[in-house]
Design a protein around this motif. Structure first.
Motif, PDB file in Angstrom:
ATOM      1  N   ALA A 221       5.222   4.309 -32.399  1.00 11.52           N
ATOM      2  CA  ALA A 221       4.029   4.668 -33.166  1.00 11.52           C
ATOM      3  C   ALA A 221       4.182   6.119 -33.605  1.00 11.52           C
ATOM      4  O   ALA A 221       4.610   6.966 -32.815  1.00 11.52           O
ATOM      5  N   PHE A 222       3.833   6.397 -34.854  1.00 15.02           N
ATOM      6  CA  PHE A 222       4.001   7.769 -35.334  1.00 15.02           C
ATOM      7  C   PHE A 222       2.952   8.151 -36.369  1.00 15.02           C
ATOM      8  O   PHE A 222       2.283   7.309 -36.970  1.00 15.02           O
ATOM      9  N   TRP A 223       2.831   9.452 -36.550  1.00 15.99           N
ATOM     10  CA  TRP A 223       1.965  10.052 -37.560  1.00 15.99           C
ATOM     11  C   TRP A 223       2.898  10.633 -38.619  1.00 15.99           C
ATOM     12  O   TRP A 223       3.601  11.599 -38.372  1.00 15.99           O
TER      13      TRP A 223
ATOM     14  N   ALA B 107       1.347  -3.914 -32.343  1.00 11.59           N
ATOM     15  CA  ALA B 107       1.873  -3.800 -30.989  1.00 11.59           C
ATOM     16  C   ALA B 107       2.103  -2.340 -30.623  1.00 11.59           C
ATOM     17  O   ALA B 107       1.870  -1.928 -29.483  1.00 11.59           O
ATOM     18  N   TYR B 108       2.537  -1.526 -31.582  1.00 15.54           N
ATOM     19  CA  TYR B 108       2.831  -0.124 -31.294  1.00 15.54           C
ATOM     20  C   TYR B 108       1.581   0.746 -31.275  1.00 15.54           C
ATOM     21  O   TYR B 108       1.618   1.867 -30.783  1.00 15.54           O
TER      22      TYR B 108
ATOM     23  N   LEU C 128      -1.204   7.152 -40.046  1.00 14.55           N
ATOM     24  CA  LEU C 128      -0.872   6.657 -38.711  1.00 14.55           C
ATOM     25  C   LEU C 128      -0.324   5.254 -38.852  1.00 14.55           C
ATOM     26  O   LEU C 128      -1.027   4.349 -39.308  1.00 14.55           O
ATOM     27  N   ILE C 129       0.908   5.098 -38.475  1.00 22.04           N
ATOM     28  CA  ILE C 129       1.567   3.812 -38.666  1.00 22.04           C
ATOM     29  C   ILE C 129       2.656   3.700 -37.598  1.00 22.04           C
ATOM     30  O   ILE C 129       2.592   4.368 -36.576  1.00 22.04           O
TER      31      ILE C 129
ATOM     32  N   PHE D  95       4.637   9.388 -31.118  1.00 23.26           N
ATOM     33  CA  PHE D  95       3.861   9.684 -29.917  1.00 23.26           C
ATOM     34  C   PHE D  95       3.870   8.582 -28.862  1.00 23.26           C
ATOM     35  O   PHE D  95       3.501   8.848 -27.714  1.00 23.26           O
ATOM     36  N   ALA D  96       4.281   7.357 -29.192  1.00 21.60           N
ATOM     37  CA  ALA D  96       4.223   6.311 -28.167  1.00 21.60           C
ATOM     38  C   ALA D  96       5.217   5.194 -28.441  1.00 21.60           C
ATOM     39  O   ALA D  96       5.501   4.859 -29.594  1.00 21.60           O
ATOM     40  N   HIS D  97       5.736   4.638 -27.345  1.00 17.33           N
ATOM     41  CA  HIS D  97       6.460   3.370 -27.354  1.00 17.33           C
ATOM     42  C   HIS D  97       5.638   2.417 -26.500  1.00 17.33           C
ATOM     43  O   HIS D  97       5.493   2.615 -25.293  1.00 17.33           O
TER      44      HIS D  97
END
Length: 541
Positions: free
Chosen positions: A295-297, A385-386, A431-432, A504-506
């Motif tokens: 997940a990223f910005w 999911a992300y 944000l995607i 920022f996240a997996h």
């Protein structure tokens, strides 16, 4: 299956498939497995999109690929190709095709022959050849293939005979086979395509799907459902359920309610806060696995002042990732230190001690001469999911940026409008994220960060750097994993320096099921398959 029952199934499918517009009441169809999905597919051809919702509804249900990934080992395995061999110079791949594979039937199309080399040529020449009569039928292009430069990679595809084809490459590419195993690399029917072209309706190939997969498409009602029937002619092991229904349920809370009441047997994308509720119901199960996702910005680097790397670094320093992990994911994800997740063989923990540093953020904005900054953050209206809750993520970033004097406007639209406007590059940031559908590290870089990905509108940061692209090119030309890993870590360092996006996240891949569901395969890759899923007494419910 007896001839009489099979004739009834085909007749029912023909009635329901007549334009996918003639409704078949639930009483006319046998009951089956019901999956609460999160949204509408944009198309019924996954070549044309990168949307996870579309991939779930199409790729593994309706279609097959030349080769697949084994869900347990992650290794390439035969599918419509029974074997393949690379030439000594690495510039050609010969595929031997499976024989006696039947395409699906519908009211529009009854095949007169088995799958053969012509279908492979049609499926890929449509993508790489701008003179092909089907190339421009797709209004969206072929975003995944364009983002990896597939038309520049493949020199030509040659039919040797009915059951052999050769792909000739312009350069060596260690990721080539992995790309043929992606959810996007499905095989279409050339015979169906030529028939629809002669009728002046070539777009039907993408709307009224014909494939060789475990299920046939029966009916689609937007915002309501998609119905599928088990394909009696499937080349592999037959699906375990006769009917499959995607119950399109946009709200996560409604999906959970339907799962509890038994209106759905499997449900997609729960919010992290709902998992505690699930645990209170003995009849429900949580299936999860670490995901190959990020997940990223993404910052639109074509827009001032986001074209200034100091501003991008400032915004990245201002965000408290741990706060997002606590509030949005609630222990269902780990912090991303780059784009590669720990499940990737090229991963290394690149966390910096000062990742979150509001004072450094203020200093960088001052150095860049930027004051009273106001930016938009576009937040996806659907869960993935992300990222199960992009609106919550956006609100947390909004609060963090307020601490450094930056105003944030949160923007969202209906999904179809969101994707259309996103392709026009009107946003400041979005944000995607990305779900990989193979284990090759290149799948985390080229499709979302290369110059070709920017041209296909799949690079949401609008960041094109020839030096970065050269790194990726060099990694694909090498077969040795250890050598490739070194290069991919250089790519990670490049991104950390230039900050076209903040990862920022997996997240874990999480699926909710009722107790009567078995063999629900949750894989780290994108896409979902119900071919092996079983439901106790599903035919009688």
């Amino acid at each position: 299956m007896s001839m009489q029952i099979r004739r009834w199934c085909l007749t029912t499918a023909v009635i329901c498939m007549s334009g996918l517009l003639v409704a078949c009441s639930p009483q006319q169809l046998p009951s089956g497995l019901v999956y609460c999905s999160e949204g509408n597919p944009e198309s019924f051809n996954p070549q044309l999109v990168t949307s996870g919702t579309t991939i779930d509804a199409t790729s593994h249900q309706i279609y097959s690929r030349l080769i697949d990934y084994d869900t347990q080992s992650g290794k390439l395995v035969p599918a419509l190709a029974t074997s393949w061999a690379m030439s000594d110079d690495g510039l050609s791949y010969r595929f031997t095709l499976r024989e006696n594979v039947q395409f699906q039937h519908s009211s529009r199309f009854i095949p007169s022959r088995y799958f053969n080399a012509d279908d492979v040529l049609f499926s890929f020449n449509r993508i790489i050849d701008a003179q092909h009569p089907y190339h421009f039928v797709s209004r969206t292009g072929y975003p995944f293939f364009q983002s990896i430069g597939f038309s520049e990679q493949v020199k030509k595809i040659e039919k040797i005979n009915e059951h052999e084809v050769v792909f000739y490459l312009n350069r060596k590419d260690a990721s080539f086979l992995s790309n043929l195993a992606t959810d996007f690399a499905i095989i279409l029917s050339d015979e169906y395509a030529q028939q629809q072209l002669a009728l002046g309706q070539p777009e039907n190939v993408d709307h009224f799907a014909i494939g060789t997969g475990p299920f046939t498409l029966v009916q689609y009602a937007k915002n309501e459902y998609i119905r599928y029937r088990r394909n009696p002619d499937y080349w592999g092991e037959p699906a375990n359920v006769e009917m499959l229904v995607f119950d399109i349920t946009l709200k996560s809370t409604t999906r959970l309610a339907k799962l509890i009441t038994g209106d759905c047997s499997v449900s997609a994308l729960p919010k992290a806060g709902e998992l505690a509720v699930i645990k209170q119901h003995e009849e429900l199960n949580i299936e999860s696995q670490p995901g190959l996702n990020v997940a990223f910005w993404a910052f639109n680097t074509q827009k001032p002042p986001l074209n200034d790397v100091r501003v991008r670094r400032a915004l990245a320093y201002a965000v408290d990732k741990q706060d997002i992990l606590r509030a949005v994911y609630q222990n269902t994800a780990i912090e991303a230190t780059g784009v590669l997740p720990p499940a990737s063989w090229a991963y290394e923990n690149n966390k910096r001690i000062d990742d979150y540093n509001p004072q450094k953020a203020r200093d960088l904005l001052k150095e860049a001469g930027v004051a009273n900054l106001s930016i938009d953050i576009w937040a996806m209206p659907v869960a993935r999911a992300y990222n199960p809750n992009t609106m919550k993520t956006a609100e947390l970033i909004q609060s963090d940026l307020a601490n450094i004097g930056v105003k944030v406007n949160i923007i969202s639209y209906d999904w179809s409008v969101f994707t259309q406007r996103l392709s026009r590059d009107e946003y400041d940031s979005v944000l995607i994220g990305w779900n990989a559908d193979n284990s090759d590290p290149d799948n985390f870089f080229t499709p979302i960060l290369s110059c070709s990905a920017m041209q296909s509108n799949n690079n949401r940061s609008r960041w094109c750097n020839p030096e970065f692209d050269a790194l990726l090119d060099s990694a694909r030309e090498i077969a040795d994993q250890a050598e490739r890993k070194v290069i991919y870590q250089q790519a990670e360092a490049f991104l950390a320096d230039q900050v076209p996006l903040l990862s920022f996240a997996h997240a874990k891949r999480v699926i909710l099921t009722r107790h009567d569901i078995s063999n629900m395969q949750v894989t780290p890759f994108g896409g979902i398959s119900f071919a092996r899923t079983s439901q106790v007494h599903s035919e009688a419910n």
